[in-house]
Write a protein that holds these residues in place. Structure first.
Motif, PDB file in Angstrom:
ATOM      1  N   LEU A 294       0.771  -1.189  -0.109  1.00 30.90           N
ATOM      2  CA  LEU A 294       0.100  -0.002   0.168  1.00 30.90           C
ATOM      3  C   LEU A 294       0.867   1.365   0.039  1.00 30.90           C
TER       4      LEU A 294
ATOM      5  N   ILE B 216      -8.868   0.326   4.372  1.00 32.78           N
ATOM      6  CA  ILE B 216      -7.405   1.065   3.871  1.00 32.78           C
ATOM      7  C   ILE B 216      -7.735   2.650   3.840  1.00 32.78           C
TER       8      ILE B 216
ATOM      9  N   ARG C 250      -3.951   4.328  -4.314  1.00 33.80           N
ATOM     10  CA  ARG C 250      -4.917   3.522  -3.466  1.00 33.80           C
ATOM     11  C   ARG C 250      -6.511   3.664  -4.121  1.00 33.80           C
TER      12      ARG C 250
ATOM     13  N   SER D 180      -2.677  -4.737  -4.517  1.00 38.13           N
ATOM     14  CA  SER D 180      -1.269  -3.930  -4.418  1.00 38.13           C
ATOM     15  C   SER D 180      -1.266  -2.870  -5.160  1.00 38.13           C
ATOM     16  N   LEU D 181      -0.683  -1.898  -4.779  1.00 31.38           N
ATOM     17  CA  LEU D 181      -0.420  -0.574  -5.680  1.00 31.38           C
ATOM     18  C   LEU D 181       0.223  -0.757  -7.096  1.00 31.38           C
TER      19      LEU D 181
END
Lengths: 189, 322
Positions: free
Chosen positions: B103, B240, B300, B310-311
């Motif tokens: 992240l 998140i 994100r 995942s980025l």
């Protein structure tokens, strides 16, 4: 003593905690936007196989474990211990049945394996990914049946049994994947 | 080694995700344009940098000078406010040293906006509206930092002493860093937040967590309730953290005092100190209008829209392949 800083953290790192060697099997970087960066790690004890949860702050460090990976040839089994020899230094190392674990099924004399030393003492070994073993006993093969989905137990030269397709016969050489314990194919030599 | 590093030229994101990224960027600009915001651009490399205990800027040295890649465009955007701008937004790159994980990427795309005269309510409303427009996720719910801790940890985060926080961490079996000092109250709150609170936030609809402990004010003003709270909020989606907003601090003296404290903490943490003087101080001295400012992690946002984990699935070239 050498150590690893949090910026070195990654899977596969070998470290020492309270005198025991560990391998980092997970490392998650978490950070609240305005807060402290944390590394939430899972570490597997290389002696006991237990898993430890640890959290580190950025800037923390862990002692490095003195781990060496060598190639060692399997020589013979002496009652309990299995005896190996470093292919370079010819030094001999013994591993107990607990340390060898399931890998005994694949061990043939002369086979070169991976061995891990911690502070110069052997703690674990890994057989090659594929090994070829001779079938010493199985029920008679069914001629013409080439199906691989029907299996039967075949006892190999190491004393272990593997499920193999029904066409495999005594005296055949079979290739086994040591990572899964599964039959791969019949080989000529 | 060098060979394998240089071998892989391909992006880590699928073409589909890169197309989604472009569409979301377009939608984001439409959102702000429709509300009369002016898009601005400010330097990535500046002689000033945000002074934060836990944000480390990349330092660039040349010709006996030292400048910083911005950890957010906050200072420069506030200078525009002090010069008369009323509603501005920016989509830019920001850089944070050492922040790397599924992240986090040390270089990332930040969306930052300011609107003068907004209070906490208006600032949270706009943030929730943006989230809804981008993710089609329904209106955001609001939850105070205190209520969240009472609900998920069973502790009042504003009144509990450090001893109580540490006992709670132990009682819940949370792995704790040995180096976390017994007087670092906010460090223990962060540990509980990350482990026990944040994973529950924004699960059914986005959550705006607001009114932070005064010790975590950063550049937010502190409201003199009993106990005082920082007028700060964060937007969480699917556990998140997506955005952080401040009802902005306006007083020069207070900022100088915080900078000094932060530098003392940084020095104690073994980190380089950062310049306490800046052009932001001059701007605040000249008169910074009241505003709410919010920063949002665009990567994100794309990741959530793409359903990615995942980025690297939504960035063409993450740090390891940059």
């Amino acid at each position: 003593m050498a150590g690893y800083n949090t910026s070195d953290f990654r899977r596969g790192l070998k470290v020492q905690i309270d005198g025991d060697p560990y391998i980092m099997i997970e490392c998650n970087f978490v950070k609240p936007g305005k807060g402290q960066a944390l590394y939430k790690c899972k570490l597997r004890n290389l002696l006991r196989n237990t898993v430890l949860d640890r959290t580190y702050k950025s800037g923390d460090s862990i002692e490095a474990a003195d781990i060496e990976e060598i190639a060692a040839q399997y020589l013979y089994r002496q009652a309990d211990p299995f005896v190996f020899m470093d292919t370079e230094s010819y030094e001999q190392y013994e591993l107990s049945i607990e340390q060898v674990d399931d890998a005994w099924k694949y061990l043939k004399e002369g086979m070169v394996c991976g061995m891990m030393l911690f502070n110069n003492n052997p703690i674990a070994m890994t057989p090659p990914n594929h090994v070829v073993l001779k079938v010493e006993y199985c029920e008679p093969g069914m001629k013409g049946n080439t199906a691989t989905n029907v299996t039967k137990p075949c006892k190999v030269e190491t004393g272990a049994e593997f499920p193999c397709p029904s066409f495999v016969e005594m005296g055949d050489l079979i290739k086994i994947d040591t990572r899964t314990g599964e039959y791969v194919e019949r080989v000529k030599e | 080694m060098t060979h394998t590093q240089h071998n892989n030229f391909r992006p880590t994101a699928s073409r589909q995700n890169l197309q989604l990224r472009a569409r979301l960027l377009q939608r984001l600009r439409e959102f702000f344009d429709q509300r009369g915001f002016l898009e601005v651009e400010t330097p990535l490399l500046s002689a000033d940098t945000v002074v934060d205990r836990h944000l480390d800027p990349f330092c660039v040295e040349f010709d006996n000078r030292r400048m910083w890649l911005q950890t957010s465009p906050e200072f420069a955007m506030k200078r525009l406010l002090a010069d008369g701008a009323e509603a501005i937004y920016q989509v830019t790159r920001s850089f944070r040293l050492g922040e790397q994980g599924p992240l986090h990427n040390p270089e990332f795309t930040i969306v930052e906006w300011y609107r003068t005269d907004d209070d906490m309510d208006a600032g949270m409303q706009l943030t929730g509206d943006l989230c809804e427009a981008m993710l089609h996720c329904g209106p955001a719910e609001r939850l105070s930092y205190r209520d969240a801790f009472e609900q998920y940890v069973g502790i009042d985060p504003h009144t509990a002493d450090v001893g109580a926080l540490i006992s709670k961490v132990e009682e819940l079996g949370i792995a704790r860093p040995d180096s976390l000092s017994a007087d670092d109250r906010d460090g223990w709150l962060d540990l509980l937040l990350v482990d026990r609170v944040q994973p529950h936030l924004g699960m059914e609809r986005p959550t705006l967590l607001y009114d932070y402990p005064a010790g975590q004010a950063a550049l937010a003003r502190v409201r003199s309730d009993d106990p005082p709270v920082a007028e700060r909020f964060e937007l969480c989606v699917s556990g998140i953290e997506l955005a952080n907003g401040f009802h902005e601090l306006l007083e020069t003296d207070e900022l100088l005092k915080r900078n000094k404290n932060i530098n003392a903490q940084r020095a104690a943490d073994g980190k380089p100190t950062l310049p306490e003087q800046s052009r932001l101080l001059a701007a605040m001295h000249a008169g910074l209008p009241a505003s709410v400012g919010v920063a949002l992690g665009f990567d994100r946002l794309v990741m959530l829209a793409a359903g990615a984990k995942s980025l690297s699935e939504v960035m063409a070239f993450p740090f390891d392949r940059a």
